[in-house]
Design a protein around this motif. Structure first.
Motif, PDB file in Angstrom:
ATOM      1  N   LEU A  45      12.895 -52.597 -29.016  1.00 54.78           N
ATOM      2  CA  LEU A  45      13.087 -53.605 -27.979  1.00 54.78           C
ATOM      3  C   LEU A  45      12.430 -53.071 -26.714  1.00 54.78           C
ATOM      4  CD1 LEU A  45      16.238 -55.619 -27.015  1.00 54.78           C
ATOM      5  CD2 LEU A  45      15.106 -54.211 -25.308  1.00 54.78           C
ATOM      6  N   PHE A  46      11.456 -53.823 -26.182  1.00 56.44           N
ATOM      7  CA  PHE A  46      10.809 -53.390 -24.946  1.00 56.44           C
ATOM      8  C   PHE A  46      11.667 -53.830 -23.765  1.00 56.44           C
ATOM      9  CE2 PHE A  46       6.996 -53.156 -27.682  1.00 56.44           C
ATOM     10  CZ  PHE A  46       6.609 -51.861 -27.384  1.00 56.44           C
ATOM     11  N   ALA A  47      12.042 -52.848 -22.954  1.00 61.32           N
ATOM     12  CA  ALA A  47      12.944 -53.097 -21.839  1.00 61.32           C
ATOM     13  C   ALA A  47      12.277 -52.686 -20.537  1.00 61.32           C
ATOM     14  CB  ALA A  47      14.238 -52.317 -22.030  1.00 61.32           C
ATOM     15  N   GLU A  48      12.628 -53.386 -19.447  1.00 57.44           N
ATOM     16  CA  GLU A  48      12.019 -53.069 -18.154  1.00 57.44           C
ATOM     17  C   GLU A  48      12.402 -51.687 -17.666  1.00 57.44           C
ATOM     18  OE1 GLU A  48      12.638 -55.880 -15.064  1.00 57.44           O
ATOM     19  OE2 GLU A  48      11.618 -57.478 -16.142  1.00 57.44           O
ATOM     20  N   ARG A  49      13.612 -51.301 -17.986  1.00 57.65           N
ATOM     21  CA  ARG A  49      14.045 -49.964 -17.542  1.00 57.65           C
ATOM     22  C   ARG A  49      14.964 -49.349 -18.589  1.00 57.65           C
ATOM     23  NH1 ARG A  49      16.517 -53.933 -14.750  1.00 57.65           N
ATOM     24  NH2 ARG A  49      14.882 -54.107 -13.207  1.00 57.65           N
ATOM     25  N   GLY A  50      15.073 -48.028 -18.511  1.00 55.42           N
ATOM     26  CA  GLY A  50      16.015 -47.346 -19.392  1.00 55.42           C
ATOM     27  C   GLY A  50      15.475 -47.088 -20.779  1.00 55.42           C
ATOM     28  N   VAL A 104      12.467 -49.220 -25.581  1.00 57.95           N
ATOM     29  CA  VAL A 104      11.215 -48.555 -25.230  1.00 57.95           C
ATOM     30  C   VAL A 104      10.707 -49.112 -23.908  1.00 57.95           C
ATOM     31  CG1 VAL A 104       8.792 -48.267 -25.900  1.00 57.95           C
ATOM     32  CG2 VAL A 104      10.604 -48.026 -27.609  1.00 57.95           C
ATOM     33  N   SER A 105      10.158 -48.226 -23.094  1.00 57.54           N
ATOM     34  CA  SER A 105       9.609 -48.629 -21.797  1.00 57.54           C
ATOM     35  C   SER A 105       8.106 -48.818 -21.903  1.00 57.54           C
ATOM     36  CB  SER A 105       9.930 -47.547 -20.766  1.00 57.54           C
ATOM     37  OG  SER A 105       9.016 -47.616 -19.705  1.00 57.54           O
ATOM     38  N   LEU A 106       7.593 -49.775 -21.151  1.00 53.80           N
ATOM     39  CA  LEU A 106       6.136 -50.000 -21.132  1.00 53.80           C
ATOM     40  C   LEU A 106       5.500 -49.365 -19.910  1.00 53.80           C
ATOM     41  CD1 LEU A 106       5.834 -53.590 -22.591  1.00 53.80           C
ATOM     42  CD2 LEU A 106       4.773 -51.528 -23.472  1.00 53.80           C
ATOM     43  N   GLY A 107       6.164 -48.359 -19.345  1.00 56.43           N
ATOM     44  CA  GLY A 107       5.572 -47.641 -18.216  1.00 56.43           C
ATOM     45  C   GLY A 107       5.971 -48.236 -16.889  1.00 56.43           C
ATOM     46  N   GLU A 108       5.469 -47.629 -15.817  1.00 58.96           N
ATOM     47  CA  GLU A 108       5.835 -48.051 -14.464  1.00 58.96           C
ATOM     48  C   GLU A 108       5.321 -49.456 -14.169  1.00 58.96           C
ATOM     49  OE1 GLU A 108       2.058 -46.504 -12.003  1.00 58.96           O
ATOM     50  OE2 GLU A 108       3.816 -45.236 -11.828  1.00 58.96           O
ATOM     51  N   GLY A 109       5.996 -50.132 -13.245  1.00 58.08           N
ATOM     52  CA  GLY A 109       5.578 -51.484 -12.876  1.00 58.08           C
ATOM     53  C   GLY A 109       6.243 -52.512 -13.771  1.00 58.08           C
ATOM     54  N   ILE A 110       6.303 -53.749 -13.286  1.00 56.77           N
ATOM     55  CA  ILE A 110       6.948 -54.822 -14.038  1.00 56.77           C
ATOM     56  C   ILE A 110       5.872 -55.685 -14.679  1.00 56.77           C
ATOM     57  CG2 ILE A 110       8.418 -56.852 -13.856  1.00 56.77           C
ATOM     58  CD1 ILE A 110       9.600 -55.479 -11.290  1.00 56.77           C
ATOM     59  N   LEU A 111       5.925 -55.818 -15.988  1.00 59.05           N
ATOM     60  CA  LEU A 111       4.990 -56.700 -16.673  1.00 59.05           C
ATOM     61  C   LEU A 111       5.664 -58.041 -16.909  1.00 59.05           C
ATOM     62  CD1 LEU A 111       3.495 -54.302 -19.385  1.00 59.05           C
ATOM     63  CD2 LEU A 111       2.611 -54.808 -17.108  1.00 59.05           C
ATOM     64  N   LYS A 112       4.907 -59.132 -16.773  1.00 58.67           N
ATOM     65  CA  LYS A 112       5.431 -60.431 -17.164  1.00 58.67           C
ATOM     66  C   LYS A 112       5.727 -60.420 -18.653  1.00 58.67           C
ATOM     67  CE  LYS A 112       2.921 -63.385 -13.958  1.00 58.67           C
ATOM     68  NZ  LYS A 112       2.048 -64.573 -13.888  1.00 58.67           N
ATOM     69  N   ALA A 113       6.576 -61.346 -19.096  1.00 63.61           N
ATOM     70  CA  ALA A 113       6.968 -61.395 -20.507  1.00 63.61           C
ATOM     71  C   ALA A 113       5.739 -61.449 -21.414  1.00 63.61           C
ATOM     72  CB  ALA A 113       7.876 -62.597 -20.755  1.00 63.61           C
ATOM     73  N   LEU A 140      21.161 -56.174 -24.393  1.00 63.25           N
ATOM     74  CA  LEU A 140      20.698 -54.789 -24.538  1.00 63.25           C
ATOM     75  C   LEU A 140      21.693 -53.958 -25.341  1.00 63.25           C
ATOM     76  CD1 LEU A 140      19.171 -54.072 -20.996  1.00 63.25           C
ATOM     77  CD2 LEU A 140      17.959 -54.452 -23.153  1.00 63.25           C
ATOM     78  N   SER A 141      22.984 -54.142 -25.061  1.00 64.03           N
ATOM     79  CA  SER A 141      23.921 -53.299 -25.806  1.00 64.03           C
ATOM     80  C   SER A 141      24.072 -53.769 -27.256  1.00 64.03           C
ATOM     81  CB  SER A 141      25.274 -53.156 -25.103  1.00 64.03           C
ATOM     82  OG  SER A 141      25.710 -54.384 -24.612  1.00 64.03           O
ATOM     83  N   ALA A 142      23.968 -55.074 -27.480  1.00 62.90           N
ATOM     84  CA  ALA A 142      24.005 -55.560 -28.868  1.00 62.90           C
ATOM     85  C   ALA A 142      22.832 -54.972 -29.664  1.00 62.90           C
ATOM     86  CB  ALA A 142      23.954 -57.085 -28.895  1.00 62.90           C
ATOM     87  N   ALA A 143      21.651 -54.928 -29.051  1.00 56.80           N
ATOM     88  CA  ALA A 143      20.483 -54.383 -29.753  1.00 56.80           C
ATOM     89  C   ALA A 143      20.674 -52.901 -30.044  1.00 56.80           C
ATOM     90  CB  ALA A 143      19.220 -54.614 -28.922  1.00 56.80           C
TER      91      ALA A 143
END
Lengths: 234, 234
Positions: free
Chosen positions: B162-167, B206-215, B195-198
């Protein structure tokens, strides 16, 4: 509700007050911004100010500015040299380059470039600003005026990469640190002359894996993979 | 001029002749296809036939089919579970998923999903077919009917991400081979409950690195990085 960001490239505050006119003022009106609402002001060079709206008038908005913070630029210095492609695809590349934290975008004219694509620096800047607000990128990438291919070939960088549809090697062995310069060709692909000129100038040809990616997809995927490799090692 | 590709999901040839009607026939008319022109016919399941146009009539086109070849499916089996997002962004994801060679797309309804997004399986299939033609992907990804989040959580895979914005952690340690299932949330992000269910169901965040990516950018970048890691090790 997400915190509204206001782009002010050359902030000149009057005491703790800021006046916002022009395009950014229109955005506030459209978004029905209200007195008291917290916002942030950024200059695109890493400076961010917390602020609160005092009033939104017909011609300008007034903000009270509080503390300033400084955001570091992304560690990797990555330049995308992008062949001119059709307008919608080129604009998608600009938007995604901002999200990915690309430092610099250099449009250039390739042999097979779609040079009928609109060259609209004002519109490009608006796309950059809106993408920066959404992805909270406080350092705007610099976008150059379109140049010729020879000018791109003479640009210096520690890692100089040309993404090619075929005949390229793996990315990892082409990356020898930051700054990185990567080249994405036009929809019709590179000519043999362009490929050999780039090789003669010391560029590494890199493959993006099996299958054919559109030019704009290659720009996004190439930038994402470069960032991924640099962040892994940095 | 690029070789025209004709999509024929269930080819039934009459001897060495093929009749093309419907949408694909209209494409040929619009593209001013002419008698004698070489084309290729593909069934979206890895079978490709070389053919030549015999005639393009008002209601159908006639082709003479010659040899058949078999194209292997991409080695990696990758499923993208994509939260429903606004229509233009969702359609961009579908198109890019085809280019990247994604095996399967499972739209799902997340808590913050834009469920007003049009669910148009017919249109989705057309986008897939056109993208497959352009990127020469002869295996069409399967696109499922939208499901609930619980159904996604129960899908099996060797690597469940699961790609998450943080953590989130690094991608590499979350990838334990193919098949891969990766989840991309809606524009508004994941809820804490999701997030906790997953996590409870064994997904790696998993993080996609610094910065916020659109969906939609996260879907493209996530898919590209997974493919990159799998091809490197395969």
């Amino acid at each position: 509700m997400a915190l509204k960001s206001i782009y002010l490239p050359e902030p000149s505050f009057e005491g703790e007050m800021a006046r916002i006119g022009g395009e950014e003022h229109r955005h506030l009106v459209v978004a029905r911004a209200e007195a008291g609402e917290p916002v942030e002001i950024f200059d695109g060079k890493g400076n961010v100010w917390a602020a609160a709206i005092v009033s939104v008038g017909k011609r300008e908005a007034l903000m009270r500015v509080s503390e300033q913070r400084r955001i570091e630029a992304p560690a990797a210095d990555v330049t995308l040299a992008q062949a001119l492609i059709r307008t919608a695809a080129f604009e998608l590349v600009i938007e995604k380059a901002v999200e990915l934290g690309i430092t610099r975008i250099v449009p250039f004219v390739a042999s097979r470039s779609n040079v009928t694509a609109a060259r609209r620096p004002d519109r490009w800047l608006r796309i950059i600003v809106e993408a920066a607000k959404q992805s909270k990128r406080y350092h705007l990438p610099f976008i150059a005026d379109p140049v010729g291919f020879e000018a791109v070939l003479s640009m210096p960088a520690a890692s100089r990469i040309l993404f090619a549809e075929r005949g390229g090697g793996p990315l990892k062995s082409a990356l020898s640190g930051s700054p990185v310069l990567y080249l994405i060709g036009p929809e019709g692909g590179w000519t043999d002359d362009e490929l050999s000129a780039a090789k003669d100038c010391g560029f590494c040809l890199v493959s993006l894996g099996e299958g054919i990616l559109k030019a704009e997809t290659a720009a996004i995927v190439g930038g994402a993979l470069i960032r991924y490799e640099l962040e892994k090692n940095g």
